[in-house]
Design a protein around this motif. Structure first.
Motif, PDB file in Angstrom:
ATOM      1  N   VAL A  98      37.452  43.713  43.665  1.00 28.19           N
ATOM      2  CA  VAL A  98      38.227  42.979  44.552  1.00 28.19           C
ATOM      3  C   VAL A  98      39.578  43.656  44.961  1.00 28.19           C
ATOM      4  N   ASN A  99      39.880  43.891  46.290  1.00 25.58           N
ATOM      5  CA  ASN A  99      40.835  44.559  46.589  1.00 25.58           C
ATOM      6  C   ASN A  99      42.105  43.929  46.745  1.00 25.58           C
ATOM      7  N   ALA A 100      43.354  44.459  46.833  1.00 21.97           N
ATOM      8  CA  ALA A 100      44.651  43.890  46.838  1.00 21.97           C
ATOM      9  C   ALA A 100      44.744  42.655  47.528  1.00 21.97           C
ATOM     10  N   THR A 101      43.971  42.364  48.843  1.00 17.77           N
ATOM     11  CA  THR A 101      44.154  41.156  49.619  1.00 17.77           C
ATOM     12  C   THR A 101      43.312  40.169  49.173  1.00 17.77           C
ATOM     13  N   GLY A 102      42.353  40.395  48.198  1.00 21.24           N
ATOM     14  CA  GLY A 102      41.313  39.067  47.930  1.00 21.24           C
ATOM     15  C   GLY A 102      40.355  39.440  48.780  1.00 21.24           C
ATOM     16  N   GLY A 103      39.852  40.483  49.593  1.00 22.68           N
ATOM     17  CA  GLY A 103      38.642  40.569  50.223  1.00 22.68           C
ATOM     18  C   GLY A 103      38.905  39.642  51.731  1.00 22.68           C
ATOM     19  N   ALA A 104      37.738  38.928  51.565  1.00 24.14           N
ATOM     20  CA  ALA A 104      37.614  38.114  52.892  1.00 24.14           C
ATOM     21  C   ALA A 104      38.896  36.870  52.964  1.00 24.14           C
ATOM     22  N   ARG A 105      39.576  36.894  51.684  1.00 22.19           N
ATOM     23  CA  ARG A 105      40.498  35.931  51.533  1.00 22.19           C
ATOM     24  C   ARG A 105      41.644  36.419  52.526  1.00 22.19           C
ATOM     25  N   ALA A 106      41.686  37.641  52.620  1.00 28.44           N
ATOM     26  CA  ALA A 106      43.103  38.257  53.523  1.00 28.44           C
ATOM     27  C   ALA A 106      44.262  37.706  53.067  1.00 28.44           C
ATOM     28  N   TYR A 107      44.819  38.027  51.827  1.00 26.89           N
ATOM     29  CA  TYR A 107      46.074  37.587  51.670  1.00 26.89           C
ATOM     30  C   TYR A 107      47.133  38.225  52.076  1.00 26.89           C
ATOM     31  N   THR A 108      48.125  37.436  52.817  1.00 26.06           N
ATOM     32  CA  THR A 108      49.201  38.234  53.322  1.00 26.06           C
ATOM     33  C   THR A 108      50.400  37.920  52.499  1.00 26.06           C
ATOM     34  N   ASP A 109      50.492  36.930  51.649  1.00 23.74           N
ATOM     35  CA  ASP A 109      51.729  36.458  50.932  1.00 23.74           C
ATOM     36  C   ASP A 109      51.753  37.091  49.631  1.00 23.74           C
ATOM     37  N   ARG A 110      50.770  37.697  49.031  1.00 21.94           N
ATOM     38  CA  ARG A 110      50.541  38.291  47.874  1.00 21.94           C
ATOM     39  C   ARG A 110      49.521  39.277  47.608  1.00 21.94           C
ATOM     40  N   ARG A 111      49.671  40.194  46.623  1.00 24.44           N
ATOM     41  CA  ARG A 111      48.829  41.367  46.584  1.00 24.44           C
ATOM     42  C   ARG A 111      48.161  41.162  45.165  1.00 24.44           C
ATOM     43  N   LEU A 112      47.096  41.436  44.746  1.00 23.01           N
ATOM     44  CA  LEU A 112      46.433  41.540  43.459  1.00 23.01           C
ATOM     45  C   LEU A 112      46.434  42.719  42.938  1.00 23.01           C
ATOM     46  N   PRO A 113      46.553  42.850  41.597  1.00 21.76           N
ATOM     47  CA  PRO A 113      47.052  44.204  40.874  1.00 21.76           C
ATOM     48  C   PRO A 113      45.724  45.134  41.110  1.00 21.76           C
ATOM     49  N   ALA A 114      46.179  46.453  40.909  1.00 26.93           N
ATOM     50  CA  ALA A 114      45.035  47.341  41.450  1.00 26.93           C
ATOM     51  C   ALA A 114      43.796  47.292  40.261  1.00 26.93           C
ATOM     52  N   HIS A 115      44.007  46.942  39.046  1.00 26.19           N
ATOM     53  CA  HIS A 115      42.710  46.996  38.145  1.00 26.19           C
ATOM     54  C   HIS A 115      41.493  45.896  38.647  1.00 26.19           C
ATOM     55  N   PHE A 116      42.005  45.090  39.589  1.00 28.72           N
ATOM     56  CA  PHE A 116      40.833  44.336  40.038  1.00 28.72           C
ATOM     57  C   PHE A 116      39.895  45.004  41.058  1.00 28.72           C
ATOM     58  N   ASN A 117      40.479  46.161  41.300  1.00 31.51           N
ATOM     59  CA  ASN A 117      39.805  46.999  42.571  1.00 31.51           C
ATOM     60  C   ASN A 117      38.690  48.009  42.011  1.00 31.51           C
ATOM     61  N   ARG A 118      38.086  47.652  40.861  1.00 28.85           N
ATOM     62  CA  ARG A 118      37.012  48.324  40.096  1.00 28.85           C
ATOM     63  C   ARG A 118      36.019  47.487  39.700  1.00 28.85           C
ATOM     64  N   GLU A 119      34.904  47.847  39.366  1.00 30.22           N
ATOM     65  CA  GLU A 119      33.869  47.045  38.998  1.00 30.22           C
ATOM     66  C   GLU A 119      33.993  46.787  37.464  1.00 30.22           C
ATOM     67  N   THR A 120      33.691  45.709  37.027  1.00 31.24           N
ATOM     68  CA  THR A 120      33.810  45.234  35.490  1.00 31.24           C
ATOM     69  C   THR A 120      32.868  46.107  34.784  1.00 31.24           C
ATOM     70  N   VAL A 121      33.475  46.424  33.842  1.00 32.97           N
ATOM     71  CA  VAL A 121      32.616  47.260  32.665  1.00 32.97           C
ATOM     72  C   VAL A 121      33.043  46.965  31.187  1.00 32.97           C
ATOM     73  N   THR A 122      34.205  46.980  30.927  1.00 29.29           N
ATOM     74  CA  THR A 122      34.705  46.709  29.640  1.00 29.29           C
ATOM     75  C   THR A 122      34.753  45.303  29.394  1.00 29.29           C
ATOM     76  N   LEU A 123      35.300  44.913  28.037  1.00 29.62           N
ATOM     77  CA  LEU A 123      35.622  43.597  27.660  1.00 29.62           C
ATOM     78  C   LEU A 123      36.776  43.081  28.478  1.00 29.62           C
ATOM     79  N   GLU A 124      37.960  44.024  28.679  1.00 31.26           N
ATOM     80  CA  GLU A 124      39.192  43.633  29.101  1.00 31.26           C
ATOM     81  C   GLU A 124      38.815  43.620  30.639  1.00 31.26           C
ATOM     82  N   ASP A 125      37.909  44.050  31.357  1.00 34.53           N
ATOM     83  CA  ASP A 125      37.372  44.223  32.809  1.00 34.53           C
ATOM     84  C   ASP A 125      36.950  42.681  32.961  1.00 34.53           C
ATOM     85  N   TYR A 126      36.163  42.322  32.138  1.00 34.36           N
ATOM     86  CA  TYR A 126      35.582  40.712  32.513  1.00 34.36           C
ATOM     87  C   TYR A 126      36.556  39.667  32.186  1.00 34.36           C
TER      88      TYR A 126
END
Length: 537
Positions: free
Chosen positions: A204-232
């Motif tokens: 999920v990219n910084a702007t929330g994909g199709a949600r196209a946020y303009t008022d906030r940005r998501l942390p970079a660690h969401f911009n990868r596929e979930t693999v580890t327990l912390e990811d999930y």
């Protein structure tokens, strides 16, 4: 070696693998609450928590006649690893009341939010009246959670005049807003059945994909596929921060089951989608299953044991409905012909292939034999009815759906007939389309006996806005005469069960890439008790 012996050997290999992966993996796979004493985490005084810990809301689930499961997770900062709390246990108070103002308290108690379970709380509130509405909330220090509303199941022998439920599935955060949940929260429902793909493992990219946020940005660690327990865990924090999803959970008890994306797309049993070592995938599956339990209103018997989790279970609602909730992902044979849409043949039609595994299959059929319910409802994941992609002899079938496991499907239909099940309703998710199928004794003969109904809930957000008539609408409807309805908009399925009939309302929204779309009913159908077959209303 028999199939059962091979399955036992595979289970042994998994357990042996888990014993040699070291202390870190052992902690990740822990299935029981931490022991008291020196090994237990120190306690944090909840009064020192200086940010709202109830950012993920509350939920309830798996209602029984005398109890219901209450859930929350403490997460002052849900987008951060650890969610803003130290690795110390926290005492949480809970209370259950007859009224929304909590002036008539019925039950109250304490529960421990353990860091080993990401400070999630699962309370099995018992001693309750059957078929009764309750309100609940949690407290941690001076913080009070949002209030939730739940309902116990009716007594097993209660004669019910009606039951209203909703079925939902497939909520890709990056594909759009969960607007349908806001409308669902306002419905008058007894329960919600979630049929899988509660989250997606994709980045999920910084702007929330199709949600196209303009008022906030998501942390970079969401911009990868979930693999580890912390990811999930972080991904559940992202999804459960959605206000519409929180509203739906607070309004109704949920009964949940998973599909593939809670772990990895189209995995089959212990076989991953991609070419990775089996032990590596089992580590990933264990992490995904653990995070799933931590973040869902599930009871103790569903707590995972390493990469295994008993998710299939049965709920009864008086004399009206029996719900047999299936897991069609954990025990299935690998998809035939490399997965995807393929021409059926000897590999897919092998009688030894299974969608459910032998144990779950026996459990389901035995449960039908004992059922006294008017309606036998099977909430599960992938399309059950046959679904040809084109109306010509060169058709293909989805190897990930029951079409890739036709012998397994036939065993269930034969089992239902042998058990005398007259009113079989299969509830399905997965395909991001609303379908209504008649289940036929012989799918090759449209005039053959109708033996049940399949209702497929479209997605909450997956597939973005969709269309009333998807691109393959004409081919599907011509190729499958038992398909009575097909709609590709987002939304949910509302089902009303009565002693004489079941009614399905396909509720859709016009868009999810922008928030706030209204909801409409795209189509409605009824099927009469004792007379299977869908009739439009």
């Amino acid at each position: 070696m028999t199939a059962e012996l091979r399955a036992a050997a595979r289970r042994f290999d998994r357990r042996r693998f888990l014993t040699v992966t070291g202390a870190a993996a052992a902690l990740a796979f822990a299935a029981h609450l931490p022991a008291a004493g020196a090994a237990s985490a120190a306690e944090l005084d909840a009064r020192t928590i200086d940010e709202d810990p109830f950012t993920l809301g509350v939920a309830s689930g798996d209602p029984l006649p005398g109890s219901v499961l209450l859930w929350t997770r403490l997460a002052p900062r849900p987008y951060e690893p650890g969610s803003g709390l130290p690795r110390r246990r926290v005492q949480v108070r809970w209370e259950l009341a007859h009224d929304a103002r909590f002036t008539r308290i019925v039950r109250r108690g304490h529960a421990t939010a353990h860091p080993e379970f990401d400070h999630s709380v699962h309370v099995e509130a018992g001693g309750l009246a059957p078929g009764r509405e309750y309100h609940y909330r949690f407290r941690a220090g001076d913080w009070i959670s949002p209030a939730g509303r739940t309902r116990t199941a009716p007594h097993a022998v209660a004669r019910l005049g009606g039951l209203r439920l909703a079925a939902v599935s497939c909520q890709a955060y990056h594909d759009g807003y969960f607007t349908a949940y806001r409308h669902l929260a306002e419905e008058d429902l007894d329960l919600v059945l979630h049929l899988g793909d509660y989250l997606y493992e994709y980045a999920v990219n910084a702007t929330g994909g199709a949600r196209a946020y303009t008022d906030r940005r998501l942390p970079a660690h969401f911009n990868r596929e979930t693999v580890t327990l912390e990811d999930y865990r972080l991904r559940y924090g992202l999804y459960k921060s959605d206000p519409d999803l929180r509203a739906a959970h607070a309004a109704h008890p949920f009964v949940v089951t998973w599909d593939d994306h809670e772990t990895e797309n189209n995995y089959a049993g212990g076989t991953p989608e991609n070419d990775v070592p089996p032990e590596e995938f089992l580590l990933r599956r264990a992490a995904a299953y653990r995070a799933y339990w931590e973040n869902q209103p599930l009871r103790a018997p569903q707590r995972p044991q390493g990469p295994d989790m008993r998710l299939y279970r049965r709920l009864r609602f008086g004399d009206l409905a029996q719900f047999d909730i299936l897991d069609t992902r954990q025990y299935r044979s690998n998809q035939a012909y490399g997965d995807g849409w393929q021409t059926p043949g000897p590999e897919s039609e092998d009688p030894a292939r299974t969608m459910t595994g032998a144990e779950q299959e026996r459990w389901l059929i035995d449960g039908w034999k004992d059922s006294r319910a008017v309606w036998n409802v099977v909430p599960q994941q992938v399309t059950f009815a046959r679904r040809r992609n084109v109306p010509t002899p060169d058709y293909k079938l989805s190897m990930d759906a029951w079409d890739g496991y036709p012998a397994s499907r036939q065993r269930l239909l034969d089992g239902a007939q042998a058990a005398g099940i007259e009113n079989l309703v299969v509830l399905t998710g997965d395909v991001h389309v609303g379908y209504a199928f008649d289940l036929k004794a012989d799918f090759d003969d449209p005039a053959s006996r109708t033996v049940g109904t399949e209702l497929v809930a479209t997605s909450i957000a997956s597939g973005k806005d969709g269309a009333d008539r998807p691109a393959n609408w004409d081919n599907l409807t011509r190729a499958n005469p038992h398909l009575k309805f097909c709609n590709g908009r987002r939304g949910y399925l509302a089902v009303t069960l009565e002693p004489g009939q079941a009614r399905a309302d396909f509720r859709t929204v016009s868009a999810v890439t922008t928030p706030g779309a209204p909801v409409t009913t795209a189509a409605s159908f009824v099927t009469e008790a004792g007379n299977p077959g869908l009739t439009p209303v």
